[in-house]
Design a protein around this motif. Structure first.
Motif, PDB file in Angstrom:
ATOM      1  N   GLN A  48     -22.080  57.668 -35.270  1.00  0.00           N
ATOM      2  CA  GLN A  48     -22.813  58.902 -34.978  1.00  0.00           C
ATOM      3  C   GLN A  48     -21.924  60.100 -35.301  1.00  0.00           C
ATOM      4  O   GLN A  48     -20.754  60.132 -34.911  1.00  0.00           O
ATOM      5  N   THR A  49     -22.477  61.062 -36.036  1.00  0.00           N
ATOM      6  CA  THR A  49     -21.674  62.222 -36.414  1.00  0.00           C
ATOM      7  C   THR A  49     -22.302  63.512 -35.906  1.00  0.00           C
ATOM      8  O   THR A  49     -23.478  63.546 -35.556  1.00  0.00           O
ATOM      9  N   ALA A  50     -21.483  64.565 -35.865  1.00  0.00           N
ATOM     10  CA  ALA A  50     -21.973  65.891 -35.485  1.00  0.00           C
ATOM     11  C   ALA A  50     -21.198  66.904 -36.316  1.00  0.00           C
ATOM     12  O   ALA A  50     -20.201  66.562 -36.961  1.00  0.00           O
ATOM     13  N   LYS A  51     -21.658  68.152 -36.309  1.00  0.00           N
ATOM     14  CA  LYS A  51     -20.960  69.201 -37.058  1.00  0.00           C
ATOM     15  C   LYS A  51     -20.739  70.405 -36.169  1.00  0.00           C
ATOM     16  O   LYS A  51     -21.615  70.746 -35.367  1.00  0.00           O
ATOM     17  N   VAL A  52     -19.603  71.046 -36.316  1.00  0.00           N
ATOM     18  CA  VAL A  52     -19.436  72.368 -35.702  1.00  0.00           C
ATOM     19  C   VAL A  52     -19.125  73.342 -36.839  1.00  0.00           C
ATOM     20  O   VAL A  52     -18.413  73.004 -37.781  1.00  0.00           O
ATOM     21  N   TYR A  53     -19.693  74.533 -36.744  1.00  0.00           N
ATOM     22  CA  TYR A  53     -19.564  75.513 -37.824  1.00  0.00           C
ATOM     23  C   TYR A  53     -18.562  76.590 -37.446  1.00  0.00           C
ATOM     24  O   TYR A  53     -18.481  77.003 -36.296  1.00  0.00           O
ATOM     25  N   TYR A  54     -17.786  77.031 -38.425  1.00  0.00           N
ATOM     26  CA  TYR A  54     -16.795  78.072 -38.146  1.00  0.00           C
ATOM     27  C   TYR A  54     -16.515  78.864 -39.408  1.00  0.00           C
ATOM     28  O   TYR A  54     -16.803  78.413 -40.524  1.00  0.00           O
ATOM     29  N   LYS A  55     -15.901  80.020 -39.181  1.00  0.00           N
ATOM     30  CA  LYS A  55     -15.535  80.883 -40.286  1.00  0.00           C
ATOM     31  C   LYS A  55     -14.065  80.635 -40.618  1.00  0.00           C
ATOM     32  O   LYS A  55     -13.221  80.696 -39.724  1.00  0.00           O
ATOM     33  N   ARG A  56     -13.772  80.332 -41.858  1.00  0.00           N
ATOM     34  CA  ARG A  56     -12.378  80.077 -42.239  1.00  0.00           C
ATOM     35  C   ARG A  56     -11.667  81.406 -42.443  1.00  0.00           C
ATOM     36  O   ARG A  56     -12.152  82.289 -43.135  1.00  0.00           O
ATOM     37  N   THR A  57     -10.527  81.546 -41.806  1.00  0.00           N
ATOM     38  CA  THR A  57      -9.787  82.815 -41.846  1.00  0.00           C
ATOM     39  C   THR A  57      -8.565  82.681 -42.766  1.00  0.00           C
ATOM     40  O   THR A  57      -8.195  81.573 -43.144  1.00  0.00           O
ATOM     41  N   PRO A  58      -7.912  83.790 -43.108  1.00  0.00           N
ATOM     42  CA  PRO A  58      -6.707  83.668 -43.947  1.00  0.00           C
ATOM     43  C   PRO A  58      -5.580  82.974 -43.183  1.00  0.00           C
ATOM     44  O   PRO A  58      -5.582  82.934 -41.955  1.00  0.00           O
ATOM     45  N   ARG A  59      -4.631  82.437 -43.921  1.00  0.00           N
ATOM     46  CA  ARG A  59      -3.447  81.801 -43.363  1.00  0.00           C
ATOM     47  C   ARG A  59      -2.726  82.784 -42.428  1.00  0.00           C
ATOM     48  O   ARG A  59      -2.593  83.961 -42.750  1.00  0.00           O
ATOM     49  N   LEU A  60      -2.242  82.300 -41.266  1.00  0.00           N
ATOM     50  CA  LEU A  60      -1.527  83.150 -40.307  1.00  0.00           C
ATOM     51  C   LEU A  60      -0.329  83.840 -40.939  1.00  0.00           C
ATOM     52  O   LEU A  60      -0.101  85.029 -40.769  1.00  0.00           O
ATOM     53  N   ALA A  61       0.487  83.066 -41.665  1.00  0.00           N
ATOM     54  CA  ALA A  61       1.680  83.609 -42.332  1.00  0.00           C
ATOM     55  C   ALA A  61       2.158  82.591 -43.352  1.00  0.00           C
ATOM     56  O   ALA A  61       1.652  81.471 -43.403  1.00  0.00           O
ATOM     57  N   GLY A  62       3.142  82.963 -44.159  1.00  0.00           N
ATOM     58  CA  GLY A  62       3.671  82.038 -45.163  1.00  0.00           C
ATOM     59  C   GLY A  62       2.710  81.887 -46.333  1.00  0.00           C
ATOM     60  O   GLY A  62       1.709  82.604 -46.430  1.00  0.00           O
ATOM     61  N   GLU A  63       3.035  80.966 -47.223  1.00  0.00           N
ATOM     62  CA  GLU A  63       2.251  80.769 -48.444  1.00  0.00           C
ATOM     63  C   GLU A  63       1.543  79.430 -48.421  1.00  0.00           C
ATOM     64  O   GLU A  63       1.915  78.537 -47.683  1.00  0.00           O
ATOM     65  N   SER A  64       0.514  79.292 -49.270  1.00  0.00           N
ATOM     66  CA  SER A  64      -0.166  78.007 -49.401  1.00  0.00           C
ATOM     67  C   SER A  64       0.835  76.942 -49.846  1.00  0.00           C
ATOM     68  O   SER A  64       1.701  77.194 -50.670  1.00  0.00           O
ATOM     69  N   LYS A  65       0.702  75.748 -49.270  1.00  0.00           N
ATOM     70  CA  LYS A  65       1.585  74.636 -49.652  1.00  0.00           C
ATOM     71  C   LYS A  65       0.903  73.755 -50.687  1.00  0.00           C
ATOM     72  O   LYS A  65       1.300  72.633 -50.937  1.00  0.00           O
ATOM     73  N   TYR A  66      -0.176  74.284 -51.257  1.00  0.00           N
ATOM     74  CA  TYR A  66      -0.937  73.569 -52.276  1.00  0.00           C
ATOM     75  C   TYR A  66      -0.891  74.305 -53.599  1.00  0.00           C
ATOM     76  O   TYR A  66      -1.875  74.934 -53.995  1.00  0.00           O
ATOM     77  N   PRO A  67       0.199  74.230 -54.337  1.00  0.00           N
ATOM     78  CA  PRO A  67       0.210  74.826 -55.666  1.00  0.00           C
ATOM     79  C   PRO A  67      -0.756  74.062 -56.576  1.00  0.00           C
ATOM     80  O   PRO A  67      -1.185  72.956 -56.243  1.00  0.00           O
ATOM     81  N   LEU A  68      -1.082  74.668 -57.713  1.00  0.00           N
ATOM     82  CA  LEU A  68      -2.075  74.092 -58.615  1.00  0.00           C
ATOM     83  C   LEU A  68      -1.799  72.620 -58.939  1.00  0.00           C
ATOM     84  O   LEU A  68      -2.707  71.794 -58.965  1.00  0.00           O
ATOM     85  N   LYS A  69      -0.514  72.304 -59.121  1.00  0.00           N
ATOM     86  CA  LYS A  69      -0.167  70.936 -59.508  1.00  0.00           C
ATOM     87  C   LYS A  69      -0.587  69.930 -58.422  1.00  0.00           C
ATOM     88  O   LYS A  69      -1.165  68.884 -58.714  1.00  0.00           O
ATOM     89  N   LYS A  70      -0.301  70.279 -57.163  1.00  0.00           N
ATOM     90  CA  LYS A  70      -0.684  69.390 -56.058  1.00  0.00           C
ATOM     91  C   LYS A  70      -2.199  69.307 -55.925  1.00  0.00           C
ATOM     92  O   LYS A  70      -2.754  68.256 -55.627  1.00  0.00           O
TER      93      LYS A  70
END
Ligand code: UDP
Ligand code: MG
Length: 233
Positions: free
Chosen positions: A195-217
């Motif tokens: 059984q599954t359910a969903k909760v909806y939310y608004k995605r906000t910008p990163r608190l600080a620092g940089e994305s750890k997902y560069p294009l290569k990853k």
């Protein structure tokens, strides 16, 4: 009593962990009280081979609260591997897990709703983003095209869901029976059933620092999504 474990993958997250961990800790305490969960409910941070102070920050949190724990990888294995390791460890002692990114782009206030959905009978509760305004045009368009391609190849996924999710013990145990090594977890979860359910939310910008997902990853991850879920190509 039901125990909750919050699992956080962290790769070079020294800029955010000092804020993330206390915030999640206090939210978890509130959730524990309001939903009559076990006081043993805890937090497990997986340090994915960081080269900054991530591990020493985890150690100092653990000294303050024994319920904040860490796992440390021998090198950088990637986000999905960190999640799997965290779930594998957590499930030994817990009834439900919630995975959430260290940068709190996913709304931690929704943890309450997730636990309520679990109490109402859901084994899997998906965090679903209502829009992607915080992502760049490039990321939005490539992600949409990619998910469309996966659909064409016959892979079923929950739109706008990434890795912010609650899973019951039996759902995690079922996920861990997959022998995959190059994991694309969000593509496997809908295959588990329950059984599954969903909760909806608004995605906000990163608190600080940089994305750890560069294009290569990102490309390697996208490739794993295809090769681990379909033989169509
Ligand atoms: N992460 C990880 N290993 C990696 C890359 C990322 O454990 O090799 C973690 C990271 O610390 C964060 C989550 O995965 O908690 C998502 O990464 P990020 O927020 O940088 O990705 P984005 O939101 O930019 O796609
Ligand atoms: Mg992020």
């Amino acid at each position: 009593m039901q125990k909750l474990t919050i699992v956080i993958p962290a790769y070079n997250e020294q800029e955010v962990l000092k804020d993330t961990v206390p915030r999640l800790w206090s939210i978890e305490r509130e959730v524990v009280t309001q939903n009559f969960l076990s006081e043993d409910s805890d937090i497990l941070i997986v340090d994915d081979g960081s080269s900054d102070n991530t591990w020493s920050i985890i150690e100092s949190f653990h000294k303050q609260h024994s319920k904040i724990r860490g796992l440390r990888f021998s090198r950088n294995f990637g986000h999905q591997a960190a999640l799997i390791a965290g779930l594998t460890e957590a499930i030994k002692t817990t009834n439900m897990t919630i995975t959430i990114d260290a940068d709190l782009q996913d709304d931690p206030e929704k943890i309450m709703e997730m636990v309520q959905a679990y109490s109402a009978g859901a084994d899997i509760v998906y965090g679903v983003r209502t829009h992607r305004e915080t992502d760049s045009w490039f990321k939005r368009t490539t992600a949409q095209g990619y998910y469309k391609l996966l659909r064409l190849l016959g892979v079923q996924m929950v739109p706008n869901h990434a890795d912010f999710r609650l899973m019951s013990k039996r759902a995690v145990q079922t996920l861990l029976t997959y022998p995959e090594r190059n994991m694309f977890i969000r593509g496997l979860i809908p295959k588990l059933g329950f059984q599954t359910a969903k909760v909806y939310y608004k995605r906000t910008p990163r608190l600080a620092g940089e994305s750890k997902y560069p294009l290569k990853k990102m490309l390697a991850f996208a490739w794993d999504g295809i090769t681990s879920l379909t033989i169509a190509p």
